[in-house]
Motif scaffolding. Structure first.
Motif, PDB file in Angstrom:
ATOM      1  N   ASN A 161      56.981  85.868  57.991  1.00 36.97           N
ATOM      2  CA  ASN A 161      55.949  85.386  57.571  1.00 36.97           C
ATOM      3  C   ASN A 161      55.815  86.901  56.666  1.00 36.97           C
TER       4      ASN A 161
ATOM      5  N   LEU B  82      60.980  72.822  61.432  1.00 37.04           N
ATOM      6  CA  LEU B  82      60.116  73.725  61.027  1.00 37.04           C
ATOM      7  C   LEU B  82      59.639  73.601  59.406  1.00 37.04           C
TER       8      LEU B  82
ATOM      9  N   LEU C 211      62.334  81.514  65.150  1.00 40.59           N
ATOM     10  CA  LEU C 211      61.855  81.766  63.634  1.00 40.59           C
ATOM     11  C   LEU C 211      61.223  81.260  62.183  1.00 40.59           C
ATOM     12  N   GLN C 212      60.572  82.301  62.234  1.00 34.54           N
ATOM     13  CA  GLN C 212      59.424  82.105  60.869  1.00 34.54           C
ATOM     14  C   GLN C 212      59.563  83.662  60.222  1.00 34.54           C
TER      15      GLN C 212
ATOM     16  N   ARG D  94      62.315  71.689  57.561  1.00 31.54           N
ATOM     17  CA  ARG D  94      63.238  72.403  57.525  1.00 31.54           C
ATOM     18  C   ARG D  94      64.189  71.245  58.712  1.00 31.54           C
TER      19      ARG D  94
ATOM     20  N   GLN E  76      66.155  72.625  61.681  1.00 35.14           N
ATOM     21  CA  GLN E  76      67.047  74.088  62.236  1.00 35.14           C
ATOM     22  C   GLN E  76      67.627  74.463  63.711  1.00 35.14           C
TER      23      GLN E  76
ATOM     24  N   PRO F 296      55.735  74.971  57.622  1.00 38.45           N
ATOM     25  CA  PRO F 296      54.428  76.738  57.714  1.00 38.45           C
ATOM     26  C   PRO F 296      53.502  77.035  58.442  1.00 38.45           C
TER      27      PRO F 296
ATOM     28  N   ARG G   5      47.581  72.467  52.680  1.00 33.53           N
ATOM     29  CA  ARG G   5      47.282  73.049  54.008  1.00 33.53           C
ATOM     30  C   ARG G   5      46.439  74.411  53.549  1.00 33.53           C
TER      31      ARG G   5
ATOM     32  N   ARG H  10      69.913  78.904  67.455  1.00 33.61           N
ATOM     33  CA  ARG H  10      70.489  79.464  68.218  1.00 33.61           C
ATOM     34  C   ARG H  10      70.953  79.848  69.464  1.00 33.61           C
TER      35      ARG H  10
ATOM     36  N   ASN I 164      58.157  82.480  54.387  1.00 32.99           N
ATOM     37  CA  ASN I 164      56.654  81.837  54.068  1.00 32.99           C
ATOM     38  C   ASN I 164      56.452  82.910  53.444  1.00 32.99           C
TER      39      ASN I 164
ATOM     40  N   LEU J 154      57.839  74.119  45.289  1.00 33.66           N
ATOM     41  CA  LEU J 154      57.166  74.768  46.766  1.00 33.66           C
ATOM     42  C   LEU J 154      55.734  74.259  47.431  1.00 33.66           C
ATOM     43  N   PRO J 155      56.546  73.831  48.751  1.00 30.42           N
ATOM     44  CA  PRO J 155      54.441  73.807  49.198  1.00 30.42           C
ATOM     45  C   PRO J 155      54.028  74.759  49.627  1.00 30.42           C
TER      46      PRO J 155
ATOM     47  N   GLN K 191      60.028  67.986  51.879  1.00 32.64           N
ATOM     48  CA  GLN K 191      60.646  69.242  51.606  1.00 32.64           C
ATOM     49  C   GLN K 191      59.238  70.409  52.269  1.00 32.64           C
ATOM     50  N   LYS K 192      57.899  70.874  52.638  1.00 30.90           N
ATOM     51  CA  LYS K 192      58.258  71.224  53.072  1.00 30.90           C
ATOM     52  C   LYS K 192      58.759  71.750  54.960  1.00 30.90           C
TER      53      LYS K 192
ATOM     54  N   GLN L 289      52.113  81.075  50.496  1.00 32.10           N
ATOM     55  CA  GLN L 289      50.114  80.851  50.853  1.00 32.10           C
ATOM     56  C   GLN L 289      49.385  81.567  50.579  1.00 32.10           C
TER      57      GLN L 289
ATOM     58  N   ILE M 245      52.883  85.602  52.038  1.00 30.89           N
ATOM     59  CA  ILE M 245      51.987  85.092  52.153  1.00 30.89           C
ATOM     60  C   ILE M 245      50.723  86.015  51.097  1.00 30.89           C
TER      61      ILE M 245
ATOM     62  N   GLN N  68      68.821  82.019  58.610  1.00 28.13           N
ATOM     63  CA  GLN N  68      68.155  80.840  58.558  1.00 28.13           C
ATOM     64  C   GLN N  68      66.753  80.863  58.870  1.00 28.13           C
ATOM     65  N   LEU N  69      65.806  81.848  58.961  1.00 25.03           N
ATOM     66  CA  LEU N  69      64.289  81.660  58.920  1.00 25.03           C
ATOM     67  C   LEU N  69      63.361  81.125  57.667  1.00 25.03           C
ATOM     68  N   TYR N  70      62.771  79.948  58.381  1.00 21.93           N
ATOM     69  CA  TYR N  70      61.398  79.872  57.837  1.00 21.93           C
ATOM     70  C   TYR N  70      60.536  80.793  57.076  1.00 21.93           C
TER      71      TYR N  70
ATOM     72  N   ASP O 200      60.464  79.295  51.728  1.00 23.20           N
ATOM     73  CA  ASP O 200      60.591  78.149  51.943  1.00 23.20           C
ATOM     74  C   ASP O 200      58.721  77.737  51.539  1.00 23.20           C
ATOM     75  N   SER O 201      58.174  78.872  51.253  1.00 25.06           N
ATOM     76  CA  SER O 201      56.821  78.372  51.381  1.00 25.06           C
ATOM     77  C   SER O 201      55.779  79.502  51.132  1.00 25.06           C
TER      78      SER O 201
END
Lengths: 365, 91
Positions: free
Chosen positions: A58, B28, A55-56, B15, B17, B30, A175, B20, A85, A145-146, B12-13, A110, A87, A81-83, A107-108
């Motif tokens: 990096n 989701l 799902l994420q 989301r 989802q 960071p 964070r 699937r 990030n 942007l977070p 905003q951070k 670091q 780095i 549809q990946l979050y 999405d964000s």
């Protein structure tokens, strides 16, 4: 056992980097991984990772900004549809580039800062870029942007943890990761210069905890006591090949950043096989998955579900056996390896910072 | 404490989802993700448009027919957990 589902893909897009941090988590033999995957390879990796349940994503390195196709890669990960990030060290700094990445679906971000003291930054990273990094942070915030601020903590900067909290507040980070150095690879080579004394760790921890309480709901502050001082191993990567997939710049699939350091394990490459097959079937990925591999005292330990037996790379680096109990654990028969390093850290710091081995591999491949 | 009159929306951070593999909803953010129960996912979905807590509870009560007080307690405690993680904008 049932194959676990990975949630996070760590895509090491390149090992090229303008920084030279003496604690870098990249492997020591950087040059062996110089044949980088093409854009199309990464696009396939993102799709296959999403198919596995990731799902994420990096996007990291090295410094991912040095890849000219980063915008395309962000868009491809976003399309799955990946979050996404990023780095980054923020260098080379380019606000317009960041806007392009946000438009592509980032999405964000670091952002790493090495130190607020220019001499400290130059000592650990070979250069000082604080001003440029602050500009990157400003652009990120202006784009909405977070922002996570990441500072790797070691003996050279641990006295300035309060300054890092203030910096996170100033730049509007959501964070703050006060990430204690993990003593593998480059950091292990520099361990005696980097490992703080116990009192320094405890002072920093108190400052971080007080700030975390004050800023609760505004800035999430992370400070995890380093495993060298915890008496129990860290839950490295949440377990071997369990939640994270790392893909190196040249396509090798790993359970963690450091795993190529373990001799005798044959990790497979996405150039030769689908990511799903590697994750599910590769003997190297299965080698320390679950509990069957565990030696005593891990195998009957009440905490084996919490720490998964600790770090295999650390066991290999210090004990010479990746299947041994992590020597950071006080129950390890080889815990003296860590205790001795701690004892050396109690010695007074030298008047001038000692020379360290900087991680060198410039942006020109 | 979040009061019933507060307006909430996702930060905003964060989301939402659809997963699937399991069909469940994940929140989701960071480095992390929360797998949401069906009721949690319904609450988060209602946070999309800056409603008041009262309005969210009204909608959930109307849809489920369950006692309003119980829903309100549940909603507030869940949203406070999100707020602690910085995932909510409360005004």
């Amino acid at each position: 056992m049932k194959t676990p589902r990975p949630y996070t893909l760590v895509a090491e897009l390149t090992y090229r980097c303008p920084m030279a941090c003496g604690y870098c988590s990249n492997p020591l033999d950087l040059a062996r991984h110089a044949a980088e995957l093409e854009t199309a390879d990464w696009i396939r990796v993102f799709a296959e990772a999403a198919g596995l349940g990731v799902l994420q994503a990096n996007l990291t390195g090295g410094e991912p900004l040095v890849r000219g196709d980063l915008g395309e890669l962000v868009a491809a990960a976003h399309a799955q549809q990946l979050y996404v990030n990023l780095i980054t060290s923020g260098i080379p700094a380019d606000g317009g580039r960041l806007a392009e990445l946000v438009a592509a679906g980032l999405d964000s971000i670091q952002l790493s800062v090495q130190d607020v003291d220019p001499h400290g930054a130059a000592w650990i990273a070979g250069r000082d870029d604080l001003e440029a990094k602050l500009e990157v942070a400003e652009v990120a915030r202006a784009l909405g942007l977070p922002l996570t601020l990441n500072v790797v903590i070691h003996r050279g900067n641990i006295a300035r943890v309060a300054d890092f909290v203030a910096l996170a507040e100033k730049i509007g980070a959501e964070r703050l990761e006060l990430a204690n150095t993990q003593y593998l690879g480059w950091a292990l080579a520099n361990r005696d210069a980097l490992l703080p004394a116990r009192a320094e760790i405890e002072r920093a921890r108190t400052i971080a905890a007080t700030a975390a309480e004050r800023l609760r709901g505004r800035i999430e502050i992370l400070f995890v006591r380093p495993d060298y001082y915890a008496d129990r191993p860290r839950a490295c990567m949440d377990g071997w090949a369990r939640r994270y997939i790392v893909v190196t710049p040249d396509g090798i699939v790993l359970p963690c950043h450091q795993a190529t350091s373990i001799a005798g394990l044959a990790f497979e490459n996405v150039r030769g096989r689908a990511l799903q097959e590697i994750w599910n079937e590769s003997p190297a990925m299965k080698r320390f998955r679950g509990e069957d591999w565990m030696p005593a005292p891990c195998r009957t330990c009440d905490e084996r579900d919490a720490d998964f037996g600790g770090c295999r790379c650390q066991a290999f680096a210090l004990v010479g056996d990746a299947g041994a109990t992590d020597p950071a654990c006080a129950l390890s028969p080889r815990h003296e390896l860590v205790r001795d390093a701690r004892l050396r850290a109690e010695q007074p710091a030298p008047a001038a910072p000692p020379a360290i081995r900087l991680r060198r591999m410039r942006t020109t491949a | 404490m979040i009061g019933a009159a507060a307006r909430v929306r996702l930060a905003q951070k964060a989301r939402l989802q659809h997963d699937r593999l399991t069909g469940k909803q994940f929140l989701l953010y960071p480095e992390r993700g929360l797998e949401l129960s069906e009721s949690a996912a319904r609450i988060v979905a209602l946070c999309g448009e800056e409603r008041t807590i009262t309005a969210i509870v009204d909608e959930l009560a109307a849809a489920s027919g369950e006692p309003r007080e119980r829903i309100e307690t549940e909603v507030i405690s869940f949203l406070e957990a999100l707020d602690d993680r910085g995932l909510l904008v409360v005004t």
